[in-house]
Design a protein around this motif. Structure first.
Motif, PDB file in Angstrom:
ATOM      1  N   UNK A 112       0.816  -1.212   0.000  1.00 22.25           N
ATOM      2  CA  UNK A 112       0.000   0.000   0.000  1.00 22.25           C
ATOM      3  C   UNK A 112       0.849   1.261   0.000  1.00 22.25           C
ATOM      4  N   UNK A 113       2.071   1.153  -0.529  1.00 21.00           N
ATOM      5  CA  UNK A 113       2.913   2.336  -0.699  1.00 21.00           C
ATOM      6  C   UNK A 113       3.229   3.049   0.604  1.00 21.00           C
ATOM      7  N   UNK A 114       3.346   2.311   1.717  1.00 15.75           N
ATOM      8  CA  UNK A 114       3.648   2.864   3.038  1.00 15.75           C
ATOM      9  C   UNK A 114       2.520   3.749   3.584  1.00 15.75           C
ATOM     10  N   UNK A 115       1.351   3.683   2.965  1.00 18.08           N
ATOM     11  CA  UNK A 115       0.216   4.489   3.433  1.00 18.08           C
ATOM     12  C   UNK A 115      -0.444   3.742   4.592  1.00 18.08           C
ATOM     13  N   UNK A 116      -0.332   4.301   5.800  1.00 17.28           N
ATOM     14  CA  UNK A 116      -0.739   3.577   6.987  1.00 17.28           C
ATOM     15  C   UNK A 116      -2.243   3.394   7.090  1.00 17.28           C
ATOM     16  N   UNK A 117      -3.018   4.368   6.652  1.00 19.65           N
ATOM     17  CA  UNK A 117      -4.470   4.227   6.799  1.00 19.65           C
ATOM     18  C   UNK A 117      -5.002   3.152   5.870  1.00 19.65           C
ATOM     19  N   UNK A 118      -4.525   3.112   4.620  1.00 22.46           N
ATOM     20  CA  UNK A 118      -4.977   2.050   3.716  1.00 22.46           C
ATOM     21  C   UNK A 118      -4.509   0.685   4.213  1.00 22.46           C
ATOM     22  N   UNK A 119      -3.293   0.643   4.760  1.00 22.21           N
ATOM     23  CA  UNK A 119      -2.791  -0.621   5.295  1.00 22.21           C
ATOM     24  C   UNK A 119      -3.645  -1.093   6.461  1.00 22.21           C
ATOM     25  N   UNK A 120      -4.023  -0.173   7.335  1.00 25.63           N
ATOM     26  CA  UNK A 120      -4.866  -0.538   8.472  1.00 25.63           C
ATOM     27  C   UNK A 120      -6.201  -1.097   7.992  1.00 25.63           C
ATOM     28  N   UNK A 121      -6.816  -0.449   7.003  1.00 25.30           N
ATOM     29  CA  UNK A 121      -8.090  -0.935   6.471  1.00 25.30           C
ATOM     30  C   UNK A 121      -7.945  -2.330   5.872  1.00 25.30           C
ATOM     31  N   UNK A 122      -6.829  -2.548   5.156  1.00 24.86           N
ATOM     32  CA  UNK A 122      -6.626  -3.844   4.513  1.00 24.86           C
ATOM     33  C   UNK A 122      -6.435  -4.959   5.540  1.00 24.86           C
ATOM     34  N   UNK A 123      -5.829  -4.635   6.670  1.00 29.13           N
ATOM     35  CA  UNK A 123      -5.557  -5.646   7.696  1.00 29.13           C
ATOM     36  C   UNK A 123      -6.688  -5.758   8.716  1.00 29.13           C
ATOM     37  N   UNK A 124      -7.727  -4.939   8.577  1.00 35.08           N
ATOM     38  CA  UNK A 124      -8.825  -4.994   9.519  1.00 35.08           C
ATOM     39  C   UNK A 124      -8.485  -4.392  10.863  1.00 35.08           C
TER      40      UNK A 124
END
Length: 342
Positions: free
Chosen positions: A309-321
């Motif tokens: 997710x390109x180091x984007x923490x909010x998108x990463x958080x959404x993807x990991x639940x």
């Protein structure tokens, strides 16, 4: 220039105090920080406000064209020169000449510029007569001019002459308290362009995304992101819920990796078999430190998800639940943050 941060206020106060002083000024800042706006403020707060403010982007022209644009030319100066052409210095007489991207100017043109700044005189291309002008030069760049001067790529004497005073414009990441105000300003303008009666504002997640980004392109990048996000959102009746920072990101790149297909559980091992005796279902490696193993596995999952997710923490958080705060805590735990610390 919009914002109420202390750093921006300090820069604006510096410009206001410097505006009435008829000396050259250097404006330094990263791309998108508002160097042209600073030059306009210097001009319109000065006694020259009712004269011309002439702008030149030194990086946008080849050397020969830039020379003819700055200093003008006489008929017959070169092939195609059939008439007298007044250059930017003549057109700015009595006013201000803004030289953007000064660091790209060639050494030969720097020498001619030095003479104008020092003595207020120059000759047109193909001309023999010296022309006197009264022009205040405001130059801007995002280059390290002292370093260029030390390496011989910029004239040290010109740098000395231009740097009567230097205005430093802060990057947006150093004045995050201005992001919400700027984003709202650009959102109102874009809503009007889209024909919306009102700007619906930003949702909580969208605003958090804006505040979390480091904005390497500064205010110019923020403006593009806000306008792009509004038009893609397309709903004038609901607060903007998604911020599109990277238009080059493929839509499917933000989808989390699909979990592996689960097969039927293996049959239970018969008593006395080797598998049953080992107790590891055929896995010959044993975990000697369960906590360390789980920490390493957790870190690996985070590293891979952040990379997707390109180091984007909010998108990463959404993807990991996870919630945003949960992910931030894990990132700090495993020292994975790439944010520059002051």
């Amino acid at each position: 220039m919009i914002g109420n941060s202390a750093l921006l206020a300090e820069a604006l106060d510096h410009i206001s105090a410097l505006a009435p002083v008829p000396r050259p000024v250097l404006v330094l800042g990263e791309r998108g920080t508002g160097k042209e706006l600073a030059a306009q403020r210097l001009h319109f707060l000065s006694p020259r406000w009712d004269a011309a403010l002439v702008k030149v982007n030194c990086a946008a022209m080849a050397e020969e064209l830039l020379e003819s644009e700055l200093f003008g030319y006489e008929p017959g100066a070169f092939t195609g020169a059939t008439r007298l052409h007044h250059g930017r210095f003549e057109r700015a007489d009595g006013g201000t000449l803004f030289l953007d991207e000064l660091g790209t100017m060639s050494l030969r043109l720097q020498e001619k510029l030095l003479r104008v700044v020092e003595y207020g005189e120059f000759e047109r291309l193909g001309g023999q007569q010296s022309i006197s002008v009264d022009v205040r030069v405001v130059a801007a760049t995002n280059a390290d001019l002292p370093q260029l001067a030390a390496s011989g790529e910029f004239r040290a004497d010109l740098l000395d002459r231009l740097s009567f005073d230097v205005v430093h414009l802060p990057p947006l990441r150093e004045r995050r308290e201005d992001i919400a105000e700027l984003a709202t300003h650009f959102g109102v303008g874009m809503s009007a362009e889209l024909g919306w009666e009102l700007f619906p504002g930003f949702g909580e997640t969208a605003m958090a995304t804006l505040l979390d980004h480091d904005w390497p392109g500064n205010v110019r990048e923020l403006k593009n992101v806000v306008e792009r996000s509004l038009y893609r959102w397309g709903n004038a009746d609901a607060p903007v819920g998604e911020i599109v920072i990277d238009p080059f990101r493929r839509p499917w790149a933000s989808s989390p990796a699909a979990p592996p297909m689960r097969s039927d559980p293996p049959p239970a091992a018969e008593p006395g078999s080797e598998t049953a005796n080992n107790g590891n279902s055929g896995n010959t490696s044993e975990v000697s430190d369960f906590a360390a193993h789980m920490d390493a596995l957790e870190k690996q999952v985070l590293v891979e998800a952040l990379a997707r997710h390109g180091q984007h923490q909010r998108r990463t958080a959404d993807a990991l639940g996870l919630t945003y705060d949960q992910l931030r805590g894990l990132v700090r735990k495993h020292s994975l943050s790439r944010r520059r610390r002051n």
